[in-house]
Design a protein around this motif. Structure first.
Motif, PDB file in Angstrom:
ATOM      1  N   MET A   1       0.850  -1.179   0.000  1.00  0.00           N
ATOM      2  CA  MET A   1       0.000   0.000   0.000  1.00  0.00           C
ATOM      3  C   MET A   1       0.894   1.241   0.000  1.00  0.00           C
ATOM      4  O   MET A   1       1.956   1.252   0.603  1.00  0.00           O
ATOM      5  N   ILE A   2       0.433   2.261  -0.676  1.00  0.00           N
ATOM      6  CA  ILE A   2       1.139   3.537  -0.693  1.00  0.00           C
ATOM      7  C   ILE A   2       0.115   4.644  -0.510  1.00  0.00           C
ATOM      8  O   ILE A   2      -1.033   4.514  -0.968  1.00  0.00           O
ATOM      9  N   ARG A   3       0.497   5.683   0.207  1.00  0.00           N
ATOM     10  CA  ARG A   3      -0.416   6.809   0.407  1.00  0.00           C
ATOM     11  C   ARG A   3       0.414   8.070   0.593  1.00  0.00           C
ATOM     12  O   ARG A   3       1.578   8.004   0.983  1.00  0.00           O
ATOM     13  N   LEU A   4      -0.203   9.194   0.365  1.00  0.00           N
ATOM     14  CA  LEU A   4       0.445  10.481   0.554  1.00  0.00           C
ATOM     15  C   LEU A   4       0.249  10.903   1.997  1.00  0.00           C
ATOM     16  O   LEU A   4      -0.885  11.111   2.438  1.00  0.00           O
ATOM     17  N   ARG A   5       1.331  11.008   2.754  1.00  0.00           N
ATOM     18  CA  ARG A   5       1.228  11.312   4.177  1.00  0.00           C
ATOM     19  C   ARG A   5       1.077  12.808   4.434  1.00  0.00           C
ATOM     20  O   ARG A   5       0.162  13.246   5.106  1.00  0.00           O
ATOM     21  N   ASP A   6       2.010  13.595   3.949  1.00  0.00           N
ATOM     22  CA  ASP A   6       2.004  15.037   4.172  1.00  0.00           C
ATOM     23  C   ASP A   6       2.412  15.753   2.888  1.00  0.00           C
ATOM     24  O   ASP A   6       3.111  15.186   2.049  1.00  0.00           O
ATOM     25  N   VAL A   7       2.006  17.017   2.790  1.00  0.00           N
ATOM     26  CA  VAL A   7       2.492  17.900   1.740  1.00  0.00           C
ATOM     27  C   VAL A   7       3.072  19.133   2.424  1.00  0.00           C
ATOM     28  O   VAL A   7       2.624  19.529   3.501  1.00  0.00           O
ATOM     29  N   THR A   8       4.060  19.728   1.805  1.00  0.00           N
ATOM     30  CA  THR A   8       4.685  20.913   2.373  1.00  0.00           C
ATOM     31  C   THR A   8       3.854  22.141   2.038  1.00  0.00           C
ATOM     32  O   THR A   8       3.429  22.327   0.900  1.00  0.00           O
ATOM     33  N   PHE A   9       3.625  22.956   3.049  1.00  0.00           N
ATOM     34  CA  PHE A   9       2.902  24.216   2.893  1.00  0.00           C
ATOM     35  C   PHE A   9       3.814  25.311   3.420  1.00  0.00           C
ATOM     36  O   PHE A   9       4.184  25.308   4.596  1.00  0.00           O
ATOM     37  N   LEU A  10       4.212  26.228   2.541  1.00  0.00           N
ATOM     38  CA  LEU A  10       5.131  27.292   2.925  1.00  0.00           C
ATOM     39  C   LEU A  10       4.438  28.346   3.769  1.00  0.00           C
ATOM     40  O   LEU A  10       3.333  28.788   3.433  1.00  0.00           O
ATOM     41  N   VAL A  11       5.097  28.751   4.856  1.00  0.00           N
ATOM     42  CA  VAL A  11       4.543  29.749   5.771  1.00  0.00           C
ATOM     43  C   VAL A  11       5.615  30.774   6.131  1.00  0.00           C
ATOM     44  O   VAL A  11       6.811  30.508   6.020  1.00  0.00           O
ATOM     45  N   HIS A  12       5.163  31.945   6.584  1.00  0.00           N
ATOM     46  CA  HIS A  12       6.076  32.966   7.088  1.00  0.00           C
ATOM     47  C   HIS A  12       6.331  32.798   8.579  1.00  0.00           C
ATOM     48  O   HIS A  12       7.393  33.177   9.075  1.00  0.00           O
ATOM     49  N   ASP A  13       5.360  32.226   9.289  1.00  0.00           N
ATOM     50  CA  ASP A  13       5.447  32.125  10.737  1.00  0.00           C
ATOM     51  C   ASP A  13       4.655  30.900  11.197  1.00  0.00           C
ATOM     52  O   ASP A  13       3.480  30.746  10.839  1.00  0.00           O
ATOM     53  N   HIS A  14       5.289  30.028  11.958  1.00  0.00           N
ATOM     54  CA  HIS A  14       4.619  28.810  12.413  1.00  0.00           C
ATOM     55  C   HIS A  14       3.377  29.094  13.260  1.00  0.00           C
ATOM     56  O   HIS A  14       2.338  28.466  13.066  1.00  0.00           O
ATOM     57  N   ASP A  15       3.498  29.996  14.218  1.00  0.00           N
ATOM     58  CA  ASP A  15       2.378  30.235  15.130  1.00  0.00           C
ATOM     59  C   ASP A  15       1.184  30.852  14.412  1.00  0.00           C
ATOM     60  O   ASP A  15       0.033  30.481  14.676  1.00  0.00           O
ATOM     61  N   GLU A  16       1.428  31.764  13.488  1.00  0.00           N
ATOM     62  CA  GLU A  16       0.365  32.356  12.676  1.00  0.00           C
ATOM     63  C   GLU A  16      -0.327  31.268  11.841  1.00  0.00           C
ATOM     64  O   GLU A  16      -1.552  31.208  11.763  1.00  0.00           O
ATOM     65  N   ALA A  17       0.459  30.392  11.253  1.00  0.00           N
ATOM     66  CA  ALA A  17      -0.095  29.307  10.439  1.00  0.00           C
ATOM     67  C   ALA A  17      -0.867  28.308  11.297  1.00  0.00           C
ATOM     68  O   ALA A  17      -1.932  27.831  10.892  1.00  0.00           O
ATOM     69  N   LEU A  18      -0.357  28.002  12.485  1.00  0.00           N
ATOM     70  CA  LEU A  18      -1.075  27.099  13.386  1.00  0.00           C
ATOM     71  C   LEU A  18      -2.447  27.664  13.744  1.00  0.00           C
ATOM     72  O   LEU A  18      -3.439  26.929  13.764  1.00  0.00           O
ATOM     73  N   ALA A  19      -2.518  28.954  14.024  1.00  0.00           N
ATOM     74  CA  ALA A  19      -3.809  29.567  14.352  1.00  0.00           C
ATOM     75  C   ALA A  19      -4.787  29.408  13.198  1.00  0.00           C
ATOM     76  O   ALA A  19      -5.958  29.081  13.408  1.00  0.00           O
ATOM     77  N   PHE A  20      -4.331  29.592  11.975  1.00  0.00           N
ATOM     78  CA  PHE A  20      -5.205  29.441  10.814  1.00  0.00           C
ATOM     79  C   PHE A  20      -5.677  27.995  10.664  1.00  0.00           C
ATOM     80  O   PHE A  20      -6.869  27.718  10.580  1.00  0.00           O
ATOM     81  N   PHE A  21      -4.750  27.061  10.630  1.00  0.00           N
ATOM     82  CA  PHE A  21      -5.113  25.667  10.363  1.00  0.00           C
ATOM     83  C   PHE A  21      -5.899  25.032  11.506  1.00  0.00           C
ATOM     84  O   PHE A  21      -6.826  24.261  11.260  1.00  0.00           O
ATOM     85  N   VAL A  22      -5.552  25.345  12.737  1.00  0.00           N
ATOM     86  CA  VAL A  22      -6.227  24.733  13.878  1.00  0.00           C
ATOM     87  C   VAL A  22      -7.533  25.458  14.205  1.00  0.00           C
ATOM     88  O   VAL A  22      -8.589  24.832  14.305  1.00  0.00           O
ATOM     89  N   ASP A  23      -7.484  26.756  14.358  1.00  0.00           N
ATOM     90  CA  ASP A  23      -8.680  27.500  14.755  1.00  0.00           C
ATOM     91  C   ASP A  23      -9.684  27.662  13.624  1.00  0.00           C
ATOM     92  O   ASP A  23     -10.862  27.366  13.785  1.00  0.00           O
ATOM     93  N   ALA A  24      -9.215  28.128  12.477  1.00  0.00           N
ATOM     94  CA  ALA A  24     -10.141  28.432  11.377  1.00  0.00           C
ATOM     95  C   ALA A  24     -10.583  27.189  10.611  1.00  0.00           C
ATOM     96  O   ALA A  24     -11.752  27.070  10.246  1.00  0.00           O
ATOM     97  N   LEU A  25      -9.649  26.256  10.353  1.00  0.00           N
ATOM     98  CA  LEU A  25     -10.003  25.079   9.553  1.00  0.00           C
ATOM     99  C   LEU A  25     -10.368  23.866  10.389  1.00  0.00           C
ATOM    100  O   LEU A  25     -10.988  22.941   9.887  1.00  0.00           O
ATOM    101  N   GLY A  26      -9.968  23.833  11.655  1.00  0.00           N
ATOM    102  CA  GLY A  26     -10.313  22.698  12.505  1.00  0.00           C
ATOM    103  C   GLY A  26      -9.341  21.541  12.441  1.00  0.00           C
ATOM    104  O   GLY A  26      -9.649  20.435  12.896  1.00  0.00           O
ATOM    105  N   PHE A  27      -8.137  21.755  11.902  1.00  0.00           N
ATOM    106  CA  PHE A  27      -7.125  20.712  11.881  1.00  0.00           C
ATOM    107  C   PHE A  27      -6.593  20.503  13.301  1.00  0.00           C
ATOM    108  O   PHE A  27      -6.812  21.320  14.183  1.00  0.00           O
ATOM    109  N   VAL A  28      -5.860  19.422  13.489  1.00  0.00           N
ATOM    110  CA  VAL A  28      -5.179  19.159  14.747  1.00  0.00           C
ATOM    111  C   VAL A  28      -3.667  19.221  14.513  1.00  0.00           C
ATOM    112  O   VAL A  28      -3.191  18.993  13.403  1.00  0.00           O
ATOM    113  N   VAL A  29      -2.950  19.519  15.581  1.00  0.00           N
ATOM    114  CA  VAL A  29      -1.491  19.526  15.509  1.00  0.00           C
ATOM    115  C   VAL A  29      -1.021  18.084  15.633  1.00  0.00           C
ATOM    116  O   VAL A  29      -1.336  17.404  16.610  1.00  0.00           O
TER     117      VAL A  29
END
Length: 126
Positions: free
Chosen positions: A1-29
């Motif tokens: 079996m093969i699957r795509l685990r992660d893709v790279t997403f370029l950011v300027h700041d980790h904490d700013e990006a975490l707030a977007f993905f976790v708070d706004a989109l509902g992702f988990v860390v």
């Protein structure tokens, strides 16, 4: 079996990006570790699994928000469009259009924190 685990997403700041993905989109860390030398590895993704995003700090000349030009780069699928749309709006996510109904589902284009285009889509139920 093969699957795509992660893709790279370029950011300027980790904490700013975490707030977007976790708070706004509902992702988990999935990972947030700092290693010797100060290098920080941050990964987020949907709570129920699937492909995640490795949030990588971009170089000064990197095309943050324009990794694929003006095209939609990512397609965020939900089973409750109305609830996810409301969540995102409440966190200040900018939608480029009103939700529309297409043969492939309910969809609307929104922007990530750097202006990159994404689709929010709920496929039709059988």
């Amino acid at each position: 079996m093969i699957r795509l685990r992660d893709v790279t997403f370029l950011v300027h700041d980790h904490d700013e990006a975490l707030a977007f993905f976790v708070d706004a989109l509902g992702f988990v860390v999935r990972q947030d570790e700092t290693f010797d030398g100060g290098w920080r590895r941050v990964a987020v993704g949907p709570q129920d699994g699937g492909t995640g995003m490795l949030l990588a700090l971009a170089d000064a000349d990197a095309p943050v928000g324009r990794q694929v030009g003006a095209d939609v780069a990512f397609f965020l699928e939900t089973d409750d469009f109305a609830a996810q749309h409301a969540r995102m709006l409440s966190h200040g996510v900018r939608f480029r259009e009103e939700p529309r109904h297409e043969p492939y589902g309910t969809v609307a284009v929104f922007e990530d924190l750097y202006g990159g285009a994404w689709d929010l889509i709920e496929p039709p139920t059988a």
